[in-house]
Design a protein around this motif. Sequence first.
Motif, short mmCIF file in Angstrom:
data_model
loop_
_atom_site.label_atom_id
_atom_site.label_comp_id
_atom_site.label_asym_id
_atom_site.label_seq_id
_atom_site.Cartn_x
_atom_site.Cartn_y
_atom_site.Cartn_z
N VAL A 27 3.01 -2.66 -6.72
CA VAL A 27 2.37 -2.35 -5.44
C VAL A 27 0.98 -2.98 -5.39
N GLY A 28 0.26 -2.96 -6.53
CA GLY A 28 -1.07 -3.56 -6.58
C GLY A 28 -1.05 -5.05 -6.31
N CYS A 29 -0.15 -5.77 -6.98
CA CYS A 29 -0.07 -7.22 -6.78
C CYS A 29 0.41 -7.56 -5.37
N SER A 30 1.38 -6.78 -4.86
CA SER A 30 1.87 -7.03 -3.50
C SER A 30 0.75 -6.84 -2.48
N ALA A 31 -0.05 -5.77 -2.65
CA ALA A 31 -1.16 -5.53 -1.72
C ALA A 31 -2.25 -6.58 -1.88
N ALA A 32 -2.44 -7.08 -3.11
CA ALA A 32 -3.44 -8.13 -3.33
C ALA A 32 -3.02 -9.43 -2.65
N VAL A 33 -1.71 -9.69 -2.60
CA VAL A 33 -1.21 -10.89 -1.92
C VAL A 33 -1.37 -10.75 -0.41
N ALA A 34 -0.98 -9.57 0.12
CA ALA A 34 -1.10 -9.30 1.55
C ALA A 34 -1.16 -7.79 1.74
N PRO A 35 -2.18 -7.27 2.43
CA PRO A 35 -2.27 -5.82 2.65
C PRO A 35 -0.95 -5.26 3.17
N MET A 36 -0.52 -4.13 2.63
CA MET A 36 0.78 -3.57 2.94
C MET A 36 0.64 -2.47 3.99
N VAL A 37 1.31 -2.67 5.12
CA VAL A 37 1.33 -1.65 6.17
C VAL A 37 2.47 -0.68 5.86
N ILE A 38 2.14 0.61 5.77
CA ILE A 38 3.12 1.63 5.41
C ILE A 38 3.40 2.49 6.63
N SER A 39 4.67 2.67 6.95
CA SER A 39 5.02 3.49 8.11
C SER A 39 4.75 4.96 7.83
N PRO A 40 4.43 5.74 8.87
CA PRO A 40 4.17 7.18 8.68
C PRO A 40 5.34 7.92 8.05
N SER A 41 6.59 7.54 8.41
CA SER A 41 7.75 8.21 7.83
C SER A 41 7.86 7.95 6.33
N THR A 42 7.47 6.74 5.90
CA THR A 42 7.49 6.43 4.46
C THR A 42 6.46 7.29 3.73
N VAL A 43 5.28 7.45 4.33
CA VAL A 43 4.22 8.25 3.71
C VAL A 43 4.61 9.72 3.65
N ARG A 44 5.24 10.22 4.71
CA ARG A 44 5.55 11.64 4.78
C ARG A 44 6.84 12.01 4.06
N LYS A 45 7.78 11.06 3.93
CA LYS A 45 9.10 11.42 3.41
C LYS A 45 9.50 10.66 2.15
N ASP A 46 9.37 9.32 2.16
CA ASP A 46 9.88 8.52 1.05
C ASP A 46 9.00 8.62 -0.20
N ILE A 47 7.68 8.47 -0.03
CA ILE A 47 6.79 8.55 -1.19
C ILE A 47 6.83 9.94 -1.83
N PRO A 48 6.81 11.04 -1.05
CA PRO A 48 6.94 12.35 -1.69
C PRO A 48 8.21 12.50 -2.51
N PHE A 49 9.29 11.85 -2.11
CA PHE A 49 10.52 11.90 -2.90
C PHE A 49 10.30 11.23 -4.26
N ALA A 50 9.59 10.10 -4.28
CA ALA A 50 9.28 9.44 -5.54
C ALA A 50 8.37 10.30 -6.41
N VAL A 51 7.42 10.98 -5.77
CA VAL A 51 6.55 11.90 -6.51
C VAL A 51 7.36 13.05 -7.10
N GLY A 52 8.27 13.60 -6.29
CA GLY A 52 9.11 14.69 -6.75
C GLY A 52 9.99 14.29 -7.92
N ALA A 53 10.54 13.06 -7.89
CA ALA A 53 11.36 12.59 -9.00
C ALA A 53 10.53 12.48 -10.28
N SER A 54 9.27 12.01 -10.15
CA SER A 54 8.39 11.91 -11.31
C SER A 54 8.09 13.29 -11.90
N VAL A 55 7.88 14.28 -11.02
CA VAL A 55 7.63 15.64 -11.49
C VAL A 55 8.85 16.20 -12.21
N LEU A 56 10.05 15.92 -11.69
CA LEU A 56 11.27 16.38 -12.35
C LEU A 56 11.40 15.81 -13.76
#
Length: 333
Positions: free
Chosen positions: A85-114
């Motif tokens: 994510v760091g290198c991708s954003a360094a190449v070109a700033p990454m626009v993140i949709s609100p649904s990704t922020v509210r739904k998809d990223i929390p799922f990745a966080v939840g998997a890490s907690v599990l």
Amino acid sequence: MWMNALYIIIGVALVLWGADRLTDAASNLARRMRIPEIIIGLTIVAAGTSAPELFVSLMSALKGTADLAVGNVVGSNIFNSMLIVGCSAAVAPMVISPSTVRKDIPFAVGASVLLYLACLDGMDSPHLWGNEISRIDGLILLAGFVAFMVYTFYEARKSGQLKSSAEYEAERIEQENSGEEVLLPRFWPNVAWILVGLGCLIFGSDLFVDAAANIATRFGVKQSVIGLTIVAGGTSLPELATSIVAARKGQSSLAIGNALGSNVFNILLIIGLTAAIHPMHIVGITIIDLTAMLVSIGLVWMFAYTKYRVSRREGFVLIFGFLVYMAWLMYTL
């Protein structure tokens, strides 16, 4: 030594070329079938680029080297969240949709907690050595993976972004009757390029990992450290190459979807399936490694939540955090 160095170069070249082919074909499929690129990134691309982690982790656990398997997944997720994510954003700033922020990223966080909880399960000392990711833990993770897939396609269907097969067939018939160009014949060439790209990604990653691991082993590096660094880096090459290429082409949804989807696949599917087949005894993974994994995805969530984008500056912060973690690993050798 020289042959291993040559194999590393060939492996990297195959991964880069395969990532380019895969990104183009997946993006074409997303546009032609009117499927959102975030869905393609979270599922097809993420599954394909996670194949090296699946192969390495499964074989490692079956051979009794679970520290390499768990280290591979933990290290790969840190690579995905910080370096990719760091290198991708360094190449070109990454626009993140609100649904990704509210739904998809929390799922990745939840998997890490599990995964964190599964590794701590039954802990009776400050370190994790001797703890076990049991078959029950594996089945819980697999259930989470099924829930993730059902949720992803349900949300796409609910929002009208994903059409049913009947709707596609009706559209095809309408195109034929109106004399318009039918999109169906172009489906299979894109699928073929996806398969070619995945083949290069998997073969190139395998070549890289084997050669790099051989070089590291000659210098007496522990398997857990090899899993967290060399193997994790090698198996994360597909995600790194695919996301950077996607970001460079302005397809930030595919880039972030690939990284997030791979994190979820790595934990829920790979660790879940591996532990369900063979319980995994943890040997060389520490609380610091697991915490670094949680912090990395937490930073991505925080950066994306503020302005629904990951800027170049934030990308460099993620890269710096990754370098700090690698420096700590080298210090503890």
